[in-house]
Design an enzyme around this catalytic site. Structure first.
Site, PDB file in Angstrom:
ATOM      1  N   HIS A 110     -19.268   8.088  -2.809  1.00 53.88           N
ATOM      2  CA  HIS A 110     -19.173   9.108  -1.939  1.00 53.88           C
ATOM      3  C   HIS A 110     -18.218   8.939  -0.126  1.00 53.88           C
ATOM      4  CE1 HIS A 110     -21.896  10.344  -4.822  1.00 53.88           C
ATOM      5  NE2 HIS A 110     -21.959   9.142  -4.722  1.00 53.88           N
TER       6      HIS A 110
ATOM      7  N   SER B  49       6.342   9.821  15.402  1.00 52.91           N
ATOM      8  CA  SER B  49       6.791  11.602  15.543  1.00 52.91           C
ATOM      9  C   SER B  49       8.011  12.003  17.072  1.00 52.91           C
ATOM     10  CB  SER B  49       5.178  11.829  16.344  1.00 52.91           C
ATOM     11  OG  SER B  49       5.532  13.170  17.079  1.00 52.91           O
TER      12      SER B  49
ATOM     13  N   LYS C 132       2.829   7.806  18.150  1.00 55.32           N
ATOM     14  CA  LYS C 132       2.819   7.570  16.870  1.00 55.32           C
ATOM     15  C   LYS C 132       3.727   6.774  15.946  1.00 55.32           C
ATOM     16  CE  LYS C 132       0.791  10.603  15.456  1.00 55.32           C
ATOM     17  NZ  LYS C 132       0.396  11.836  14.575  1.00 55.32           N
TER      18      LYS C 132
ATOM     19  N   GLU D 144       2.180   8.494   1.792  1.00 56.40           N
ATOM     20  CA  GLU D 144       1.565  10.184   2.339  1.00 56.40           C
ATOM     21  C   GLU D 144       2.685  10.503   1.743  1.00 56.40           C
ATOM     22  OE1 GLU D 144       0.421  10.158   6.614  1.00 56.40           O
ATOM     23  OE2 GLU D 144       2.177  11.479   6.519  1.00 56.40           O
TER      24      GLU D 144
END
Ligand code: ARG
Length: 482
Positions: free
Chosen positions: A161, A282, A288, A295
């Site tokens: 969970h 970024s 970043k 992803e």
């Protein structure tokens, strides 16, 4: 002999040319062109088979073979260009052969149909490409195994969970992916078992009108045997669905591990640092560094899962046997295989180069993660498990409310909840101890993991054997030109 006016192989019974917009709509050569090397190989075998039934004289078979060799060279040199009138790869290759050989080329399609041809080409294509997938999986498996071996003593929380649950070794976690992927390789074995049969000779739907030696055709193309029913052979595409299903299972696995690692590479978790070469920056925020490689794997899994659904929908209401709808099978299966292969390769690099931060994982091993061990401890002291569970639950609640974490407790604190607790309890609060208690088969204990690593090595051997089997079936289509 009359020559073609429209470039359509079926023009005889037509008065009109096809509507140009419809012609473009129906054209598949833009994507089925990748079947061309297989089409050439199938033509070679078919010409020999036609020689055996007297359609070609021996000399003509040789002419066809020589012309196919030339076409293969042109293909490899990137010098084959479809015309707008070439509907698909089959028409394209027949046209080129006929341009070279005249009437000899015009006989190549004797006794066959594009319906059995396309299934044959596609099976060969999938067989070769799944072999590539297997190769890439073996590389990934090797990396996982090497990292597992190195990280036997590194512990981290396993989650349920998405809440910290129990300590496991990093080795055990990495091996979990190894086993998931090894089931994918087993699925590849099943694919070969189920689908390595030769549809050629099935004709349009009823079987060829010529007494083709189908055993010869099948063996020459690396198939185990000819398909046993012509209707089934030209109508079925479960071999395509199965290939995509294998990719879908694989991508679903990769996507879940990618998700874990994306989370784990955040400042909040900090369990691992992805190699810079697999991250991006970024355009706005100079600080970043984003885990785009993982992803994208997660994102591409959507494409592959959708491909499986798309194929099942394509098939479910088609009357038997062949319908042009079936042409729509190719783009999803090509894409699913391409994306899966690329994803495995990128994920392999991520595994190879990831830096694991043992100290951060260690910090996450909250003493409450040993609550189950504590309950087991009380069970060993004679309590029924349910009662032990209740008592430890109360201990945890008290530790939380009184801001007094378990490791700071002394014996008196424990005895307030249960008088059976003794000096040996403190050992049970250590994550190493928790892990060491689990040396049963499949557990995270160090001895169990050592046995797992051994079994994984054997599994890799088996995978290499399967790879050799796939490779032995490879036909000239994929061999580099001599
Ligand atoms: N391009 C077609 C396909 O991919 C080949 C088979 C065409 N057969 C036919 N009867 N029109 O399905």
């Amino acid at each position: 002999m009359s020559r073609s006016k429209t470039g359509k192989v079926w023009e005889g019974r037509f008065r009109q040319r096809p509507d140009p917009e419809f012609e473009a709509f129906s054209r598949s050569v833009g994507f089925d062109f990748r079947l061309a090397p297989y089409e050439l190989e199938v033509d070679r075998v078919w010409a020999s088979a036609l020689g055996k039934v007297g359609i070609y004289a021996e000399e003509e078979v040789r002419l066809v073979h020589a012309a196919l060799d030339e076409l293969r060279q042109l293909l490899q040199a990137g010098r084959i260009e479809p015309l707008p009138s070439d509907e698909d790869v089959h028409v394209l290759i027949e046209r080129l052969l006929t341009e070279k050989l005249g009437p000899v080329g015009e006989r190549i399609h004797t006794g066959r149909s594009r319906n059995d041809l396309v299934v044959t080409d596609l099976k060969l294509y999938l067989r070769d490409n799944l072999a590539e997938t297997l190769s890439a999986l073996i590389d990934l498996g090797r990396q996982l195994l090497a990292r597992s071996y190195e990280n036997r003593d590194v512990l981290l929380p396993a989650y349920t969970h998405l809440q910290r649950a129990q300590p496991v070794s990093l080795s055990h976690y990495l091996l979990s992916l190894f086993w998931a992927l090894s089931r994918t390789t087993r699925r590849l074995r099943q694919w070969l078992e189920l689908h390595n049969t030769c549809p050629l000779g099935s004709g349009a739907c009823a079987g060829s009108g010529f007494a083709i030696d189908r055993e010869f055709v099948a063996r020459s193309l690396g198939f185990r045997e000819p398909t046993g029913n012509s209707v089934d052979a030209v109508a079925s595409r479960d071999f395509v669905v199965d290939a995509v299903h294998i990719c879908a299972c694989l991508m679903s696995d990769l996507s879940r591990y990618a998700e874990d690692w994306i989370l784990w590479s955040t400042a909040e978790f900090g369990f691992l640092t992805l190699d810079e070469s697999l991250t991006t920056g970024s355009s706005l925020m100079p600080q970043k560094r984003n885990p785009d490689s993982l992803e994208l794997i997660r994102g591409k899994s959507a494409r592959v899962l959708a491909a499986e659904t798309r194929l099942q929908f394509l098939l479910k209401a088609q009357p038997l046997t062949y319908n042009r709808d079936l042409q729509e099978d190719k783009e999803p299966v090509f894409d699913a295989l391409d994306q899966s292969l690329a994803s495995i390769r990128i994920f392999t690099k991520a595994v190879e180069k990831a830096q694991w931060v043992g100290s951060r994982m260690r910090q996450a091993l909250d003493p409450a993660l040993m609550a189950t061990d504590l309950a087991d401890y009380l069970v060993q002291k004679g309590l029924p498990f349910r009662e032990a569970h209740r008592i430890v639950g109360r201990m945890i609640l008290y530790a939380e409310e009184a801001c007094k974490p378990l490791p700071t407790w002394d014996l008196r604190d424990f005895r307030r909840f249960c008088d059976r607790v003794d000096h040996d309890v403190f050992e049970w609060l250590r994550p190493e101890f928790s892990v060491r208690r689990r040396n049963l088969e499949g557990g995270t204990g160090p001895e169990a993991v050592a046995r797992q690593i051994e079994r994984a090595q054997q599994e890799l051997e088996w995978q290499l054997g399967l790879k050799a089997e796939f490779d032995s079936l490879r036909i000239a289509a994929q061999r580099p030109s001599s």
